[in-house]
Enzyme design. Structure first.
Site, PDB file in Angstrom:
ATOM      1  N   GLY A 143      35.862  48.093  49.033  1.00  0.00           N
ATOM      2  CA  GLY A 143      35.814  46.955  48.123  1.00  0.00           C
ATOM      3  C   GLY A 143      34.449  46.295  48.153  1.00  0.00           C
ATOM      4  CG  ASP A 200      36.105  40.189  42.575  1.00  0.00           C
ATOM      5  OD1 ASP A 200      35.778  40.455  41.400  1.00  0.00           O
ATOM      6  OD2 ASP A 200      35.980  40.993  43.514  1.00  0.00           O
TER       7      ASP A 200
END
Ligand code: NAG
Ligand code: NAG
Ligand code: NAG
Ligand code: NAG
Ligand code: NAG
Ligand code: NAG
Ligand code: NAG
Ligand code: NAG
Ligand code: NAG
Ligand code: NAG
Ligand code: NAG
Length: 864
Positions: free
Chosen positions: A565, A712
């Protein structure tokens, strides 16, 4: 002989009846009184010629030794009503004690006050007697107790009360008496208890009260309109309790500290001046004082400097005065304190940590001050009321207090700068007790409701699973038993021993450790791995270490890598005890300062660990390994939305074909494990993901103080748990990532970043709304935000769909793979919601709270 017996019987009968019934005897008057007032009256004559019972044997009647004269009549709560008639009680010449309290007596005949001068106590409390208190009251020269409380007496207190030289108790509370307290009153030199409270008395406290009433112990003048200054109470050696609350008294409170009082209530007056010199100037002994209430006056200066000497204090209230700004007093020695009210007393700075020693505290009010810093631990044992509203307190509530909140009677933390995010609070208490920092909570912030619904939904499935598991287990045990019988259990034991050694092996490993992934290398600069603890929130008794993480992930082997990630690599593994976890390493960028406080990181992670919501991936724990912050999450078995919509298999699930079956039916057959992707083609399923994710965001935006901006929001941040419930991940991590990484994260993910971020603007809740809008488009269209082929030369999902909405051609955007018919309208509506979310101007986008409402409006009908 027979004749003699008979005559003595007759004589006895005659004598007996004369005592009870004959006119002008005490028995006759009492009987007449009870009869006329509607009370219970014993029978007039015995059955069959028996002698009627003597009045002296009646309940509540007490006679002298002769058995003829009544000394005491007690008829409390006997249902008597009306006026006391003439020629009844007034005739009881020897009566000493009369108690007619708690009846409905409305007045008395004039001869009542002719009652013998032998009366010692009179209790008419709790009746409805109105009118003036007659001068005749002064006739009772031997009266020791007069209780006329809670009636409707009006007018002035007659001066003649001064002749009651033997009076020890006078209680006139709860009437409508007015005028001044007569000087004659000071003639009642034996007074011990005086209660004139709750009347409408005016004038002053008699000047010589202190010197006249030497034996006075209790004085209550509260709730009148008495003005002037305090009397001089010095020399009143037995004075214990003074209540002057709720009058119009002025001047200094000093005089009160010249008496050995244990209870002082001067609240709600107009007393002025400083209190600080009080204790030093007088010989006041603090250690006696149990109750001090000076609140709601005009006192100035500072609080008592020697408060800490009040070792007996149980109740301390100084609230709402005009004290100057001052530091929090030290009162850690007041170990008996139960009630502390220092509201609006000018307190500034931190709350004295000594307050945590006050373990008996029941009520704490520090509201309306200038208190700053964190809330220290409070002795939470008996705590029932906490008000810290209107201060400048920061940080979080101490965990013990947070845990105690649901049990408290009342609490208020409104108008501070506190941080709070607890799903344990009910929506109502959250709304009323944490006002003033943020918006109200959304529906989503009431996870209790959601959880309950969730539970009932899963219930049926669980029962079926349980039955299946039970059957399988039974078979396994049976077989194992047979094998054991045949071969002995040595193999099993050896196997267990091997497991143990695997568990123990890494404890000796020591660092520093270096790990590689495709895109990064990270180093855990620690010594012995077994010396670096792992914090697990819900199970504080499990003591894991970094060594356990190493072992769970096979030394962070690439084979256990789930994803890479933006924050760093994510691994999966099983911690001892079968905890299936995703281990996220928040790789620190080179630019973050090495000496950055790891305590701050721990606090932040502790806080994130407390943020719980059914649609958030729970942070299970963390480990600070050297410079690295390692966050440990519950493992989400069904991957994320990105995988589900666009990618091919990663992890346990597969996305082969979009068949027509609904996943709910699958679930009924086999349980959650075997649910594959078939059901993902239904609008029902996709709507559920949208609503869950919206609830999670609404909770972060409106249910947490301070607000949490996710920064996000994208399909790959939305995970699916074992029952395909959507759960948002990575909340709050942006704050933990320092330096370059934080700056990069602030720019958003490609395809999901709103226009304002491209212009260098700061991420706000409305940036999250934009990202959510893109996810909503993905859910309805089945297309990726970037790089998919959109019609008419559009380059992004957002511009393509927005164009269609504007031209009113939304039907063209709906994912053809969605199988259900009848949901087209709802899907088109969802695109319109996405359109609102992706408005260029942040101000035009709705709040997540509003979006939850909009999505609920297009909830598909559940029954098919
Ligand atoms: C007094 O009278 C009222 C009605 O006037 C009645 O409700 C109440 O029960 C009575 N109280 C007693 C103690 O008799
Ligand atoms: C008068 O009677 C009331 C009610 O029964 C009682 O509570 C009160 O204590 C009595 N007054 C005195 C001074 O004993
Ligand atoms: C005050 O109390 C003392 C001790 O109980 C007693 O001896 C004295 O007579 C009382 N004084 C008056 C004026 O009643
Ligand atoms: C006066 O009477 C009322 C009602 O009966 C009672 O609550 C109060 O305690 C009494 N006052 C004193 C000082 O005893
Ligand atoms: C003083 O009297 C007021 C009014 O009756 C009452 O609320 C308060 O509790 C009393 N104070 C004490 C210490 O009993
Ligand atoms: C109060 O009275 C005492 C004597 O009983 C006296 O010594 C003292 O000065 C008086 N105080 C004030 C403030 O008048
Ligand atoms: C105050 O009273 C307590 C007992 O009630 C006693 O032990 C103490 O010595 C007294 N203090 C002063 C300064 O008189
Ligand atoms: C503290 O005192 C203030 C002023 O008298 C009052 O309004 C408030 O209710 C009190 N707080 C508590 C918890 O009793
Ligand atoms: C809290 O702090 C702010 C900023 O320092 C200040 O403006 C405000 O007056 C303070 N509030 C209180 C109640 O002290
Ligand atoms: C509230 O607290 C935050 C840090 O927790 C601080 O940045 C902010 O300035 C505080 N606001 C006020 C008004 O004190
Ligand atoms: C907390 O205080 C605020 C401001 O005074 C008030 O509006 C709110 O109702 C209070 N909440 C509770 C639960 O008492």
């Amino acid at each position: 002989m027979g004749l003699h017996l008979l005559s003595s019987f007759l004589l006895a009968l005659l004598l007996g009846s004369s005592a009870a019934q004959q006119a002008n005897t005490d028995g006759f008057f009492v009987r007449d009184f009870l009869q006329k007032m509607g009370g219970d009256v014993p029978p007039a004559a015995g059955e069959g010629g028996d002698s009627p019972p003597s009045v002296c044997s009646w309940r509540g009647v007490f006679c002298d030794t002769s058995g003829k004269r009544v000394l005491k009549l007690s008829a409390s709560a006997a249902g008597l009503s009306g006026e006391i008639p003439e020629n009844t009680l007034g005739k009881l010449a020897t009566l000493r004690h009369l108690d007619l309290s708690r009846n409905n007596i409305t007045g008395f005949s004039s001869d009542f006050w002719g009652l013998g001068s032998s009366l010692r106590s009179l209790n008419l409390s709790g009746n409805q007697i109105s009118g003036r208190l007659p001068n005749n009251v002064g006739n009772f020269g031997l009266l020791e107790m007069l209780d006329l409380s809670h009636n409707a007496f009006s007018g002035e207190i007659p001066t003649t009360v001064g002749s009651l030289a033997a009076l020890r108790i006078l209680n006139l509370t709860g009437n409508k008496l007015e005028g001044v307290i007569p000087d004659g009153f000071l003639g009642c030199r034996s007074l011990v208890v005086v209660d004139l409270s709750s009347n409408q008395l005016t004038g002053r406290i008699p000047e010589e009260l202190g010197s006249a009433l030497r034996n006075l112990t209790v004085l209550n003048l509260a709730g009148n309109r008495i003005s002037g200054r305090l009397a001089n109470f010095s020399g009143m050696a037995s004075f214990v309790s003074l209540n002057l609350s709720g009058n119009q008294l002025q001047g200094s409170v000093q005089g009160v500290f010249q008496a050995p009082l244990r209870v002082i209530d001067l609240s709600r007056n107009q007393f002025q001046g400083h209190v600080s010199p009080v204790s030093s100037d007088s010989s006041f002994n603090w250690s006696r004082l149990e109750h001090l209430d000076l609140s709601e006056n005009h006192l100035s200066g500072e609080l008592f400097p020697d408060l800490n000497e009040g070792l007996s204090l149980r109740h301390l209230a100084m609230a709402r005065n005009r004290f100057s700004q001052q530091r929090f007093p030290s009162l850690e020695k007041l170990s008996r304190l139960q009630f502390l009210n220092l509201s609006a007393t000018g307190l500034a700075g931190g709350i004295h940590a000594g307050i945590s020693r006050l373990s008996g505290l029941v009520v704490l009010d520090l509201s309306r001050n200038h208190l700053t810093g964190r809330i220290p631990d409070l002795g939470t044992g008996d705590l029932a009321v906490v008000d810290l509203s209107f201060n400048n307190l920061t940080g979080e509530l101490p965990p013990a207090l947070l845990q105690k909140l649901p049990e408290l009677q009342r609490f208020n933390f409104s108008f501070n700068n506190l941080t709070l995010c607890s799903a344990e609070l009910s929506l109502e208490s959250y709304r009323s007790s944490f006002l003033g920092s943020q918006n109200d909570c959304p529906i989503a912030a009431n996870p209790e409701l959601l959880q309950r619904r969730e539970k009932t939904r899963r219930w049926g499935l669980k029962v079926k699973l349980a039955v299946a598991v039970a059957v399988v287990m039974a078979v396994v045990f049976l077989l194992t038993g047979l094998v054991c019988l045949a071969v002995g259990c040595r193999r099993t034991r050896r196997w267990a021993a091997k497991q143990l050694s695997v568990r123990e092996e890494p404890t000796t490993v020591s660092g520093p450790f270096s790990f590689q992934t495709d895109s990064t290398t990270w180093v855990a600069d620690v010594g012995a791995a077994a010396a670096v603890p792992v914090v697990i929130f819900e199970k504080p008794l499990l003591s894991f270490t970094f060594a356990d993480l190493l072992s769970a992930t096979s030394h962070f082997d690439r084979g256990t890598l789930l994803a890479e990630g933006r924050f760093g690599p994510v691994y999966h593994g099983f911690l001892p005890g079968g905890l299936h976890v995703a281990v996220k390493v928040l790789v620190r960028s080179s630019s973050s300062s090495p000496e950055e406080d790891s305590g701050a990181a721990a606090r932040e992670l502790d806080r994130l660990g407390r943020i719980r919501h059914p649609n958030l991936v729970p942070l299970t724990g963390y480990c600070l390994a050297g410079d690295q912050r390692i966050a440990i999450y519950e493992y989400m078995e069904n991957g994320n939305l990105q995988n589900l919509l666009h990618d091919l298999p990663l992890g346990v699930h597969a996305t082969e074909d979009w068949s027509n079956d609904t996943w709910e039916e699958e679930e009924k057959k086999d349980g959650a494990q075997s649910i594959t992707s078939e059901g993902q083609a239904t609008w029902r399923f996709r709507h559920r993901i949208a609503l869950g994710a919206a609830r999670a965001l609404a909770f972060l935006h409106h249910g947490c103080i301070p607000q949490i901006v996710h920064m996000d929001v994208k399909a790959s941040s939305i995970f699916l748990d074992s029952s395909f419930e959507p759960r948002l991940s990575d909340f709050g991590l942006a704050k933990l990532a320092g330096g370059d990484l934080a700056a990069e994260i602030a720019r958003g993910s490609p395809g999901y970043a709103p226009p304002e971020l491209a212009g260098g603007g700061a991420a706000t809740a409305k940036s999250d709304v934009y990202g959510f809008g893109v996810v909503l488009f993905e859910l309805v269209t089945g297309k990726k935000p970037l790089g998919d082929d959109y019609e008419e030369g559009e380059t992004s999902l957002v511009s393509w769909v927005r164009g269609l909405v504007k031209r009113n051609e939304v039907a063209a955007a709906v994912d053809p793979k969605v199988s259900e018919t009848g949901s087209e309208k709802q899907m088109e509506e969802a695109l319109r919601i996405g359109y609102l979310c992706t408005a260029d101007s942040p101000a035009k986008r709705p709040s997540m709270q509003q979006i939850v409402g909009l999505l609920k409006d297009i909830e598909p009908i559940v029954d098919q």
